[in-house]
Design a protein around this motif. Structure first.
Motif, short mmCIF file in Angstrom:
data_model
loop_
_atom_site.label_atom_id
_atom_site.label_comp_id
_atom_site.label_asym_id
_atom_site.label_seq_id
_atom_site.Cartn_x
_atom_site.Cartn_y
_atom_site.Cartn_z
N SER A 1 0.85 -1.20 0.00
CA SER A 1 0.00 0.00 0.00
C SER A 1 0.87 1.23 0.00
O SER A 1 0.56 2.24 -0.64
CB SER A 1 -0.88 0.03 1.25
OG SER A 1 -1.63 -1.13 1.35
N THR B 1 -4.21 7.29 6.07
CA THR B 1 -4.30 5.89 6.48
C THR B 1 -3.97 5.78 7.95
O THR B 1 -3.82 6.78 8.65
CB THR B 1 -3.39 5.00 5.60
OG1 THR B 1 -3.43 3.67 6.07
CG2 THR B 1 -1.95 5.49 5.63
N ILE C 1 -6.84 4.52 3.17
CA ILE C 1 -6.35 3.14 3.07
C ILE C 1 -6.67 2.45 4.39
O ILE C 1 -6.19 2.87 5.45
CB ILE C 1 -4.83 3.08 2.81
CG1 ILE C 1 -4.48 3.83 1.54
CG2 ILE C 1 -4.38 1.62 2.71
CD1 ILE C 1 -2.99 3.92 1.27
#
Lengths: 376, 369
Positions: free
Chosen positions: B151, B237, B259
């Protein structure tokens, strides 16, 4: 108090006691039956469920030990609730008091390192118990001096203590190597000895029994107990005779808080070995059910906590060996509270039958289940 | 009084009639098996199923394993924040003494399992996501740093600004918001994996890293994230439990990308991708260890190589061009080959970034406008 009539029980007392036992027994059986019907509606066999529960609870030495170890926290919270209820105080705060007891038990159990085994065990319990006592005393103070409602105060304090415990377990007291919110394991010297090897049962249960007997003795055989009973049954009448209810409120709260927190500490020093967020959650509220089933009598609580111990230990077997959701045990506990706190349900059903008997003396109906939605 | 007893008895009898009609589904394995070929028996415990997340994923792993291996299982659910109930349940299985392995899924079940393992030294226990040290306990978990590494690589590419047609960016500031729940080794390792991933392809990105202080605090997470978005962050995130909901909320309000670390908090319209830790792979590995007799006490961390950690792109509304997917595949392959080792603490990031760099343009990835 007549010393000669030590432990004498009159006919009237017998009758009253029998009535209480009947209410508890009928409540328990009715709950079991109603939950049985729910289990049956859910597509499982109630008889098989109950049989496997009882079999599971008594299949071996260790499973019987499990019954008693499951009964241990309920015995403490049941006693704590019952003693306060004898002066008509509803100490819903036992949940928070027990949690603080568990937390303080974990702190004293871990950080005190200079004491040998037995003193350390008792020292830990004592400090934890005193913590609960102080908390309960605070609730008592608010009630007596400021006229606060003890149910609301103790309920709100539960949240406060739950978050304090959660904060400490998440933050300053968090164990070094762990992924979850929990404190370090307490010192070996603070751990209670196991009563049965390979089980969770510790000597904590015996302490609970001892306290139950002491409380029963105080209530039935001492002046203090007499005063508590009078103040609980009729406060104004008691005050006319010079029995100060406020003083008894303090005493009842202190005992209640002490016992609840002691129970928490005993869980920490027994099967849990550390404080973790949510580890003793729920026992306080279940204690209400235990006390209700035990007719708010310490000796009754011994029996009712045992009964719940069987249910809970049995529910593990049900969980382990079948697909039946084991949460129905909680439903039984809740149903008991409904019936016991509304004994009129039972009395009215009884009356209804008496009436029917006089109308149609020879007919016995076959499905007179007391309706569960009748909780007034 | 007598009447009442009669009524109760009558009720019990009525119930008895009902009772005979429906037998309970019982999943206890049969004990009479043919001699010679012994089927492996597994006891499986997890938290309550139906959470559409962790516990369901673990259960799915057991079902997948059932397709792959020959074994019998019994299962039970328990609230793993209740150590007494957890111990009682695991102890019950250990006492049965018929299971080749007891597989338990969840965090915080190490203490109860340790207590039982001490009493039953011959019983094998396998834990997923809980860690402890005992001669008969095998612990399986993820390499925290690898969960979010891919990611990170994707975020690094997107932040470079070459794909504003695919992922709409509101500004050119190379800033990413990252919230962690607790300052502990595991969480720090997870954060450093993500940061290393970002800087592996795009060393110029700044990552604003904040410790929320809890796993159940969406409010603080939202505040921190909103603030970072105001400073120019386009990708937000974190790994902070329920705090993820707060981050998602902030992203939705301000038009940033999120995320998540779990499919249950992934919002397909606002998510860039998901940093997956596939619990089902863990359960499969546990079953494999039991069935193929590969039980080995101690902690076993698995990452991208075994498929335990992955980047989740399924269902995401964004359509990434092939060169980005190729780049991610190349990174995945170099981790599988052991050429790339992720750092496990924030202090190692600078030296790690200095030693490792991937020029993503070799795959045709546009790094910059």
């Amino acid at each position: 108090m007549n010393k000669k009539k030590f432990f004498h029980i009159s006919r009237e007392q017998w009758k009253r006691a029998l009535n209480k036992v009947m209410v508890s027994a009928v409540s328990f059986i009715a709950s079991i039956v109603i939950v049985g019907i729910v289990i049956w509606i859910s597509g499982y066999s109630p008889i098989e469920t109950y049989v496997s529960m009882v079999k599971g609870a008594f299949r071996s030495q260790t499973s019987i030990a499990l019954v008693f170890s499951e009964a241990t926290p309920l015995l403490f919270t049941g006693l704590a609730f019952a003693i306060a209820f004898r002066v008509r105080l509803v100490n819903v705060g036992i949940e928070g008091q027990m949690m603080m007891g568990a937390l303080v038990g974990a702190i004293v159990g871990h950080f005190v390192t200079f004491l040998p085994h037995i003193p350390h065990v008792f020292f830990t319990m004592l400090i934890a118990g005193l913590t609960g006592m102080v908390i309960a005393l605070f609730i008592g103070f608010l009630k007596v001096k400021l006229g606060a409602n003890e149910v609301i105060i103790s309920m709100m304090l539960n949240s406060i203590f739950t978050y304090i415990g959660s904060y400490l377990a998440n933050g300053p007291l968090r164990a070094k190597v762990t992924g979850v919110a929990q404190t370090e394991i307490i010192q070996e010297t603070a751990l209670l000895s196991k009563l049965v090897p390979k089980s969770q049962l510790t000597t904590g249960y015996l302490i609970g029994l001892f306290i139950a007997i002491v409380l029963a003795f105080i209530l039935d055989q001492t002046v203090l107990g007499y005063k508590i009973r009078i103040a609980g049954n009729n406060r104004i009448a008691g005050e006319t005779y010079g029995i100060k209810a406020t003083k008894l409120y303090y005493i009842a709260f202190m005992i209640s808080g002490f016992v609840a927190a002691l129970g928490g500490s005993i869980m920490t020093q027994g099967p849990i070995t550390r404080f973790s967020d949510g580890a003793v959650a729920g026992y306080g509220f279940q204690g209400i059910s235990v006390a209700a089933l035990g007719a708010y009598n310490p000796l009754g609580v011994i029996f009712s906590s045992f009964l719940y111990g069987v249910l809970r230990a049995g529910s593990y077997t049900v969980n382990r060996t079948t697909n039946i959701p084991y949460e129905f045990v909680d439903v039984i506990q809740v149903m008991v509270v409904v019936f016991v706190s509304a004994p009129q349900i039972i009395f009215s059903v009884k009356k209804w039958f008496k009436k029917r008997k006089t109308a149609k003396p020879k007919h016995l109906p076959d499905s007179p289940a007391p309706a569960p939605d009748q909780n007034q | 009084m007598k009447k009442l007893v009669m009524i109760v008895l009558a009720l019990m009898l009525t119930l008895g009639v009902f009772a005979c009609s429906t037998p309970a589904a019982n999943n206890t394995p049969a004990s009479n098996e043919p001699e010679g070929k012994k089927t492996v028996k597994i006891a499986y415990t997890s938290g309550k199923k139906g959470d559409n997340g962790y516990n369901d994923e673990a259960w799915q792993g057991l079902m997948e394993a059932k397709e792959m291996y020959d074994f019998e299982y019994v299962s039970a659910e328990v609230d793993n924040t209740d150590p007494v109930a957890t111990e009682a349940l695991i102890r019950g299985y250990a006492e049965d003494g018929v299971y080749d392995a007891i597989i338990s899924v969840g965090t915080g079940i190490d203490t109860p399992t340790m207590a039982v393992a001490k009493d039953y030294p011959d019983q094998k226990f396998i834990l997923i996501d809980s860690y402890c040290d005992a001669p008969n306990i095998m612990c399986i978990g993820a390499i925290s740093a690898e969960q979010a590494f891919l990611s990170g690589v994707l975020s690094g590419i997107i932040t470079a600004g070459g794909y504003t047609d695919v992922v709409k960016m509101s500004n050119d500031t190379p800033l990413i918001s990252y919230c962690i729940g607790m300052d502990n080794p595991d969480q720090r390792a997870g954060a450093s994996g993500y940061m290393a991933g970002v800087k592996y392809v795009n060393p110029d990105v700044e990552i604003r890293y904040t410790v929320i202080g809890g796993f159940a605090d969406p409010v603080t997470a939202k505040e921190v994230t909103s603030n970072n978005i105001a400073l120019g962050a386009d990708i937000c995130t974190g790994n902070c439990g329920a705090g993820a909901l707060g981050i998602l909320e902030a992203c939705k309000e301000n038009g940033a990308y999120f995320i998540s670390t779990s499919p249950s908090t992934t919002d397909y319209d606002f998510s860039l991708c998901t940093s997956l830790k596939l619990t089902n792979v863990g359960v499969r590995l546990a079953v494999q260890a039991a069935v193929e007799n590969k039980f080995e006490a101690g902690t076993h961390r698995n990452g991208i190589a075994s498929g335990y950690c992955e980047i989740g792109l399924d269902g995401i509304a964004l359509q990434y061009p092939q060169e980005i997917l190729d780049c991610l595949e190349a990174v995945r392959q170099s981790i599988k080959d052991g050429k790339l080792v992720t750092p496990d603490d924030l202090t190692q990031i600078d030296s790690w970034v200095a030693a490792n760099h991937l020029d993503a343009t070799q795959f045709g990835v546009k790094m910059g406008k």
